[in-house]
Design a protein around this motif. Structure first.
Motif, mmCIF file in Angstrom:
data_model
loop_
_atom_site.group_PDB
_atom_site.id
_atom_site.type_symbol
_atom_site.label_atom_id
_atom_site.label_comp_id
_atom_site.label_asym_id
_atom_site.label_seq_id
_atom_site.Cartn_x
_atom_site.Cartn_y
_atom_site.Cartn_z
ATOM 1 N N VAL A 4 0.691 -1.369 0.094
ATOM 2 C CA VAL A 4 -0.094 0.018 -0.112
ATOM 3 C C VAL A 4 0.857 1.155 -0.078
ATOM 4 N N HIS A 5 1.839 1.229 0.734
ATOM 5 C CA HIS A 5 2.674 2.457 1.104
ATOM 6 C C HIS A 5 3.533 2.550 -0.422
ATOM 7 N N VAL A 6 4.119 1.555 -1.159
ATOM 8 C CA VAL A 6 4.518 1.632 -2.379
ATOM 9 C C VAL A 6 3.474 2.268 -3.819
ATOM 10 N N LEU A 11 1.541 7.187 -6.533
ATOM 11 C CA LEU A 11 0.727 7.900 -6.976
ATOM 12 C C LEU A 11 0.947 9.295 -6.725
ATOM 13 N N SER A 12 1.646 9.635 -5.411
ATOM 14 C CA SER A 12 2.270 11.060 -5.216
ATOM 15 C C SER A 12 3.169 11.404 -6.024
ATOM 16 N N LEU A 13 3.950 10.466 -6.515
ATOM 17 C CA LEU A 13 5.004 10.915 -7.648
ATOM 18 C C LEU A 13 4.431 11.374 -8.717
ATOM 19 N N ALA A 30 -1.864 17.918 2.360
ATOM 20 C CA ALA A 30 -3.098 17.248 2.155
ATOM 21 C C ALA A 30 -2.749 15.610 1.744
ATOM 22 N N VAL A 31 -1.576 15.538 0.920
ATOM 23 C CA VAL A 31 -1.160 14.571 0.472
ATOM 24 C C VAL A 31 -0.658 13.492 1.583
ATOM 25 N N LEU A 32 0.017 14.062 2.484
ATOM 26 C CA LEU A 32 0.508 13.526 3.568
ATOM 27 C C LEU A 32 -0.681 12.810 4.744
#
Length: 59
Positions: A4-6, A11-13, A30-32
């Motif tokens: 999930v973290h990967v 997605l954030s990249l 917001a992303v964090l």
């Protein structure tokens, strides 16, 4: 949980572009928050389903 973290990191990249300025502070926050909430939700679902990631208890 690692998977999930990967996915969330990828997605954030995708929010970044080489030619653009970095995200604003509010966008970064917001992303964090969305990342932590998503990871907490996945961990909670695993715990409820009885699939704890830790070693089995000896008691």
């Amino acid at each position: 949980m690692f998977a999930v973290h990967v996915v969330l990191c990828l997605l954030s990249l995708s929010l970044l572009d080489e030619n653009e300025d970095p995200l604003d502070y509010w966008d970064e926050a917001a992303v964090l928050v969305a990342t932590f909430c998503s990871m907490y939700f996945v961990a909670l679902r695993q715990r409820i389903a009885g699939r704890s990631m830790g070693p089995p208890s000896t008691s």
